[in-house]
Enzyme design. Sequence first.
Site, PDB file in Angstrom:
ATOM      1  N   THR A 127      -3.098  -3.791  -4.545  1.00 53.78           N
ATOM      2  CA  THR A 127      -1.932  -3.227  -4.371  1.00 53.78           C
ATOM      3  C   THR A 127      -2.177  -1.984  -3.735  1.00 53.78           C
ATOM      4  O   THR A 127      -3.209  -1.477  -3.537  1.00 53.78           O
ATOM      5  CB  THR A 127      -1.313  -2.547  -5.823  1.00 53.78           C
TER       6      THR A 127
ATOM      7  N   THR B 191      -3.394  -1.013   2.269  1.00 57.57           N
ATOM      8  CA  THR B 191      -4.412  -1.661   2.774  1.00 57.57           C
ATOM      9  C   THR B 191      -4.229  -3.257   2.475  1.00 57.57           C
ATOM     10  O   THR B 191      -4.473  -4.107   3.336  1.00 57.57           O
ATOM     11  CB  THR B 191      -5.754  -1.006   2.400  1.00 57.57           C
TER      12      THR B 191
ATOM     13  N   ASP C 253      -9.119  -5.215  -3.286  1.00 54.59           N
ATOM     14  CA  ASP C 253      -8.058  -4.259  -3.642  1.00 54.59           C
ATOM     15  C   ASP C 253      -8.706  -2.925  -2.725  1.00 54.59           C
ATOM     16  O   ASP C 253      -9.918  -2.833  -2.458  1.00 54.59           O
ATOM     17  CB  ASP C 253      -7.963  -4.021  -4.979  1.00 54.59           C
ATOM     18  N   GLY C 254      -7.792  -2.070  -2.439  1.00 50.61           N
ATOM     19  CA  GLY C 254      -8.283  -0.894  -1.974  1.00 50.61           C
ATOM     20  C   GLY C 254      -8.645   0.057  -2.869  1.00 50.61           C
ATOM     21  O   GLY C 254      -8.922  -0.104  -4.077  1.00 50.61           O
ATOM     22  N   ALA C 255      -8.669   1.443  -2.463  1.00 49.63           N
ATOM     23  CA  ALA C 255      -8.983   2.696  -3.552  1.00 49.63           C
ATOM     24  C   ALA C 255      -8.541   3.814  -2.673  1.00 49.63           C
ATOM     25  O   ALA C 255      -8.244   4.020  -1.487  1.00 49.63           O
ATOM     26  CB  ALA C 255     -10.522   2.326  -3.693  1.00 49.63           C
TER      27      ALA C 255
ATOM     28  N   GLY D  61      -3.429   5.585  -7.068  1.00 46.41           N
ATOM     29  CA  GLY D  61      -2.496   6.169  -6.315  1.00 46.41           C
ATOM     30  C   GLY D  61      -1.217   5.479  -6.081  1.00 46.41           C
ATOM     31  O   GLY D  61      -0.156   6.393  -6.341  1.00 46.41           O
TER      32      GLY D  61
ATOM     33  N   GLU E 278      -4.866  -3.577 -12.143  1.00 46.46           N
ATOM     34  CA  GLU E 278      -5.809  -3.589 -11.235  1.00 46.46           C
ATOM     35  C   GLU E 278      -7.206  -3.719 -11.936  1.00 46.46           C
ATOM     36  O   GLU E 278      -8.009  -4.547 -11.663  1.00 46.46           O
ATOM     37  CB  GLU E 278      -5.741  -2.509 -10.022  1.00 46.46           C
TER      38      GLU E 278
HETATM   39  C1  5RP Z   1      -3.011   1.451  -6.454  1.00 45.23           C
HETATM   40  C2  5RP Z   1      -4.418   1.867  -5.712  1.00 45.23           C
HETATM   41  C3  5RP Z   1      -4.502   1.574  -4.304  1.00 45.23           C
HETATM   42  O1  5RP Z   1      -5.501   0.535  -4.037  1.00 45.23           O
HETATM   43  C4  5RP Z   1      -4.856   2.945  -3.621  1.00 45.23           C
HETATM   44  O2  5RP Z   1      -3.784   3.730  -3.885  1.00 45.23           O
HETATM   45  C5  5RP Z   1      -4.859   2.738  -2.234  1.00 45.23           C
HETATM   46  O3  5RP Z   1      -3.818   2.518  -1.528  1.00 45.23           O
HETATM   47  P1  5RP Z   1      -3.699   2.347  -0.095  1.00 45.23           P
HETATM   48  O4  5RP Z   1      -4.390   1.090   0.445  1.00 45.23           O
HETATM   49  O5  5RP Z   1      -2.275   2.407   0.374  1.00 45.23           O
HETATM   50  O6  5RP Z   1      -4.376   3.616   0.713  1.00 45.23           O
HETATM   51  O7  5RP Z   1      -5.153   1.997  -6.457  1.00 45.23           O
HETATM   52  O8  5RP Z   1      -2.734   1.728  -7.261  1.00 45.23           O
END
Ligand code: 5RP
Length: 221
Positions: free
Chosen positions: A28, A31, A81-83, A96, A103
Amino acid sequence: MDQNTKKFNVAKAVIEYIHNDCILGMGTGSTVNFLIEMLPDVRNKISGIASSSLETERLLKSKGFDVQPLSDFGNMDLYIDGADEATKNLHLIKGGGGALTREKIIASSSRKFICIIDDSKLVDKLGQFPLPIEVIPMARSYVSREIIARKGQPIFRENFITDNGNEIIDVHNLDIVNPLTMEENINQITGVVTVGLFAKRKADILLLSNDDGVSEIRTEK
Ligand code: 5RP
């Protein structure tokens, strides 16, 4: 190069890790949203797909993907996934966007977890980004007091309910010396659903996007 271009580049780079017959878990965030835009290009490689949030599910469905519940599958082949923060040890802070529980469930049930980030997320030590904790609503004050006892500053995330009907506390100024110990310690506070530290189930591969391109970081499990 701006941050969105870096996010786009790392999303593009991860496409080649999607192999034939892949049972894919999707994370989610912004990214991952770049990746969702490109995913139809490799549709024929994906034999099943599960989502970590209602928002990602909605976007995948808009691209014609048949999103199935995680329980329809055994272990997933790949989770992407992103972080919010990552270290070179592949420990992460996530949540975030508030999707940390789903996740972590999909990451834990996946054989491989590739985390895709731009270089603004890479840190030497986790904790500059406030650590999200999903809590059962009635436990919010109790968990906050427990966090204060651990020298963190809990801030209630206003006007936000998770996909699971719970609330989020964002913890500032925690001294995260050992991410795994901290994850285990916060996990055992009654009322905590999930802490956004991903150390027990860290990433297997970190794809890092910067001005020079996209590089891969791996550590031994
Ligand atoms: C959502 C997350 C996302 O992976 C994290 O917030 C990164 O988001 P983005 O790709 O918008 O920077 O953990 O719960």
